[in-house]
Scaffold this active site. Structure first.
Site, PDB file in Angstrom:
ATOM      1  N   ALA A 134       2.086   1.740   4.434  1.00 33.93           N
ATOM      2  CA  ALA A 134       0.691   2.163   4.299  1.00 33.93           C
ATOM      3  C   ALA A 134      -0.109   0.942   3.869  1.00 33.93           C
ATOM      4  CB  ALA A 134       0.587   3.278   3.277  1.00 33.93           C
ATOM      5  N   GLY A 144       5.727   3.334   4.277  1.00 34.24           N
ATOM      6  CA  GLY A 144       5.276   4.249   5.327  1.00 34.24           C
ATOM      7  C   GLY A 144       5.838   3.899   6.698  1.00 34.24           C
ATOM      8  N   GLU A 149       9.153   5.421   6.738  1.00 34.27           N
ATOM      9  CA  GLU A 149       8.937   6.875   6.762  1.00 34.27           C
ATOM     10  C   GLU A 149       8.513   7.363   8.142  1.00 34.27           C
ATOM     11  OE1 GLU A 149       6.373   6.451   3.333  1.00 34.27           O
ATOM     12  OE2 GLU A 149       7.538   7.958   2.257  1.00 34.27           O
ATOM     13  N   GLU A 179       8.210   1.352  -2.709  1.00 30.98           N
ATOM     14  CA  GLU A 179       7.101   1.945  -3.455  1.00 30.98           C
ATOM     15  C   GLU A 179       7.228   1.835  -4.968  1.00 30.98           C
ATOM     16  OE1 GLU A 179       8.442   3.240  -0.757  1.00 30.98           O
ATOM     17  OE2 GLU A 179       6.889   4.051   0.538  1.00 30.98           O
TER      18      GLU A 179
HETATM   19  N1  DAK Z   1      -0.787  -3.248   3.701  1.00 31.22           N
HETATM   20  C1  DAK Z   1      -1.816  -4.065   3.998  1.00 31.22           C
HETATM   21  N2  DAK Z   1      -1.669  -5.302   4.510  1.00 31.22           N
HETATM   22  C2  DAK Z   1      -0.416  -5.727   4.727  1.00 31.22           C
HETATM   23  C3  DAK Z   1       0.714  -4.928   4.443  1.00 31.22           C
HETATM   24  C4  DAK Z   1       0.488  -3.603   3.911  1.00 31.22           C
HETATM   25  N3  DAK Z   1       1.472  -2.753   3.671  1.00 31.22           N
HETATM   26  N4  DAK Z   1       1.825  -5.633   4.748  1.00 31.22           N
HETATM   27  C5  DAK Z   1       1.393  -6.821   5.211  1.00 31.22           C
HETATM   28  N5  DAK Z   1       0.060  -6.890   5.207  1.00 31.22           N
HETATM   29  C6  DAK Z   1      -0.809  -8.005   5.605  1.00 31.22           C
HETATM   30  C7  DAK Z   1      -0.783  -9.109   4.560  1.00 31.22           C
HETATM   31  O1  DAK Z   1      -1.691  -8.834   3.516  1.00 31.22           O
HETATM   32  C8  DAK Z   1      -1.212 -10.293   5.399  1.00 31.22           C
HETATM   33  O2  DAK Z   1      -2.606 -10.239   5.602  1.00 31.22           O
HETATM   34  P1  DAK Z   1      -3.499 -11.576   5.509  1.00 31.22           P
HETATM   35  O3  DAK Z   1      -3.267 -12.107   4.150  1.00 31.22           O
HETATM   36  O4  DAK Z   1      -2.974 -12.461   6.603  1.00 31.22           O
HETATM   37  O5  DAK Z   1      -4.899 -11.073   5.760  1.00 31.22           O
HETATM   38  C9  DAK Z   1      -0.555 -10.019   6.751  1.00 31.22           C
HETATM   39  O6  DAK Z   1      -0.275  -8.615   6.774  1.00 31.22           O
HETATM   40  C10 DAK Z   1       0.755 -10.774   6.930  1.00 31.22           C
HETATM   41  O7  DAK Z   1       1.586 -10.461   5.817  1.00 31.22           O
HETATM   42  P2  DAK Z   1       2.317 -11.594   4.947  1.00 31.22           P
HETATM   43  O8  DAK Z   1       1.533 -12.843   4.957  1.00 31.22           O
HETATM   44  O9  DAK Z   1       2.636 -10.987   3.636  1.00 31.22           O
HETATM   45  O10 DAK Z   1       3.626 -11.818   5.819  1.00 31.22           O
HETATM   46  P3  DAK Z   1       5.053 -12.272   5.306  1.00 31.22           P
HETATM   47  O11 DAK Z   1       5.861 -12.547   6.511  1.00 31.22           O
HETATM   48  O12 DAK Z   1       4.928 -13.356   4.274  1.00 31.22           O
HETATM   49  O13 DAK Z   1       5.651 -10.996   4.562  1.00 31.22           O
HETATM   50  C11 DAK Z   1       6.177  -8.625   4.335  1.00 31.22           C
HETATM   51  C12 DAK Z   1       5.921  -9.829   5.301  1.00 31.22           C
HETATM   52  C13 DAK Z   1       6.301  -7.373   5.169  1.00 31.22           C
HETATM   53  C14 DAK Z   1       7.493  -8.871   3.564  1.00 31.22           C
HETATM   54  C15 DAK Z   1       5.009  -8.564   3.314  1.00 31.22           C
HETATM   55  O14 DAK Z   1       3.781  -8.562   4.063  1.00 31.22           O
HETATM   56  C16 DAK Z   1       5.066  -7.314   2.485  1.00 31.22           C
HETATM   57  O15 DAK Z   1       5.834  -7.241   1.514  1.00 31.22           O
HETATM   58  N6  DAK Z   1       4.213  -6.335   2.825  1.00 31.22           N
HETATM   59  C17 DAK Z   1       4.092  -5.123   2.042  1.00 31.22           C
HETATM   60  C18 DAK Z   1       5.266  -4.247   2.344  1.00 31.22           C
HETATM   61  C19 DAK Z   1       5.220  -2.987   1.490  1.00 31.22           C
HETATM   62  O16 DAK Z   1       5.313  -3.050   0.271  1.00 31.22           O
HETATM   63  N7  DAK Z   1       5.099  -1.872   2.174  1.00 31.22           N
HETATM   64  C20 DAK Z   1       5.047  -0.611   1.537  1.00 31.22           C
HETATM   65  C21 DAK Z   1       3.638  -0.271   1.275  1.00 31.22           C
HETATM   66  S1  DAK Z   1       3.562   1.159   0.229  1.00 31.22           S
HETATM   67  C22 DAK Z   1       1.099   8.146  -0.246  1.00 31.22           C
HETATM   68  C23 DAK Z   1       1.553   8.149   0.994  1.00 31.22           C
HETATM   69  C24 DAK Z   1       2.197   7.046   1.500  1.00 31.22           C
HETATM   70  C25 DAK Z   1       2.366   5.925   0.761  1.00 31.22           C
HETATM   71  C26 DAK Z   1       1.892   5.932  -0.496  1.00 31.22           C
HETATM   72  C27 DAK Z   1       1.247   7.038  -1.006  1.00 31.22           C
HETATM   73  N8  DAK Z   1       0.467   9.285  -0.811  1.00 31.22           N
HETATM   74  C28 DAK Z   1       1.047  10.601  -0.560  1.00 31.22           C
HETATM   75  C29 DAK Z   1      -0.667   9.148  -1.605  1.00 31.22           C
HETATM   76  C30 DAK Z   1       3.021   4.789   1.315  1.00 31.22           C
HETATM   77  C31 DAK Z   1       3.145   3.660   0.640  1.00 31.22           C
HETATM   78  C32 DAK Z   1       3.581   2.436   1.270  1.00 31.22           C
HETATM   79  O17 DAK Z   1       3.898   2.346   2.433  1.00 31.22           O
END
Ligand code: DAK
Length: 263
Positions: A64, A109, A112, A132
């Site tokens: 997400a 997400g 998921e 998360e």
């Molecule tokens: N959201 C927004 N932007 C993201 C992103 C994300 N999840 N993942 C990557 N990006 C963006 C980065 O900010 C970056 O943008 P710029 O800085 O270039 O503008 C671009 O994508 C490239 O990412 P990186 O520069 O970080 O690339 P790397 O190769 O260095 O790293 C990575 C790749 C996938 C390891 C890293 O980007 C990363 O850790 N991303 C986050 C992964 C993550 O934690 N995903 C889980 C998100 S939490 C809910 C329902 C659902 C959810 C929550 C609540 N409710 C019921 C309320 C779900 C939650 C989630 O999914």
């Protein structure tokens, strides 16, 4: 015209591509809305199998959108969660099978949404995880429920509590994905599998999906009744007559591939 979703149909197979590569295909509200509308627009008279993938070679869906989520109030968080959950359920209960072709990161997400699909295959560079708890939240798009059902409760708990990412081979070993392919072979493999599904009797395939999904929610006695009913329904279809008729036909009148119709 959708900005973040690509949709193409080739014969009986549709491919949905989440197309927001600059953010590694992270799911914001707009992506979820567009995906919802795309699912609604699938022509189920022609499409017999759907492939879901992400744009680019680096990421399927990196979760997400953390930027969008970071400022949500409690009420907005609930609304965002409901939006995601509704779309994921729509995907899960789509009458035709959905294959997730996981081409890179499938985090939060992203993991998921792949688990809302019927089948997961991935590329060698795929990475799965539920990070998360490291962000101070629980998985919110069904991760606690679907991962525990797909792998085992113990393995799901370990992955979720530790927020540890796993690579393709480990995902294969624990049964999260059915197969791992070199990057360039993933989509062709998904298309081949989809074509194989699309060649079968469509109503029988739909009924199998429904029987498995609905049956898993109830006890075995109720599940068997669900199967019986869906089995019985097949006998009202032309496809059952065509499929069994071909099997029973004299050898010189048999066809290799029965031309099943939607009926
Ligand atoms: N959201 C927004 N932007 C993201 C992103 C994300 N999840 N993942 C990557 N990006 C963006 C980065 O900010 C970056 O943008 P710029 O800085 O270039 O503008 C671009 O994508 C490239 O990412 P990186 O520069 O970080 O690339 P790397 O190769 O260095 O790293 C990575 C790749 C996938 C390891 C890293 O980007 C990363 O850790 N991303 C986050 C992964 C993550 O934690 N995903 C889980 C998100 S939490 C809910 C329902 C659902 C959810 C929550 C609540 N409710 C019921 C309320 C779900 C939650 C989630 O999914």
């Amino acid at each position: 015209m959708a900005e973040f979703i690509l949709y193409e149909v080739d014969g009986a197979v549709a491919t949905i591509t989440i197309n927001r590569p600059k953010a590694l295909n992270a799911l914001n509200s707009q992506v979820l809305d567009e995906l919802d509308a795309t699912l609604d627009a699938i022509d189920l008279d022609t499409v017999r199998c759907v492939i879901l993938t992400g744009a680019g070679e680096k990421s399927f869906v990196a979760g997400a959108d953390i930027g969008e989520m970071s400022t949500l109030t409690k009420a907005e968080g609930e609304a965002f969660g409901k939006k995601g959950n509704d779309v994921f359920r729509k995907l899960e209960t789509l009458p035709v099978p959905v294959i997730a072709a996981v081409n890179g990161f499938a985090l939060g997400g992203g993991c998921e949404i792949s688990m809302s699909c019927d089948i997961r295959i991935c590329s060698e560079n795929a990475v799965f995880g539920q990070p998360e708890v490291g962000l101070g939240i629980t998985p919110g798009f069904g991760g606690t429920q679907r991962l525990a059902r797909l792998v085992s409760p113990g393995m799901a708990k370990q992955l979720i509590y530790t927020a540890r990412n796993i690579k393709a081979e480990e995902a294969y070993r624990i049964g999260l994905v059915n197969a791992v392919y070199p990057v360039e072979e993933l989509l062709p493999a998904a298309k081949k599998m989809a074509a194989g599904i699309a060649a079968q009797a469509p109503i029988a395939v739909r009924n199998c999906k429904k029987a498995i999904n609905d049956g898993l929610q109830v006890n075995i006695d109720e599940a068997i009744v669900i199967e019986e009913k869906l089995f019985g329904d097949c006998f009202e279809t032309e496809d059952q007559k065509a499929g069994m008729g071909n099997f029973l036909a004299p050898k010189d009148q048999k066809v290799k591939v029965v031309d099943f119709k939607n009926c």
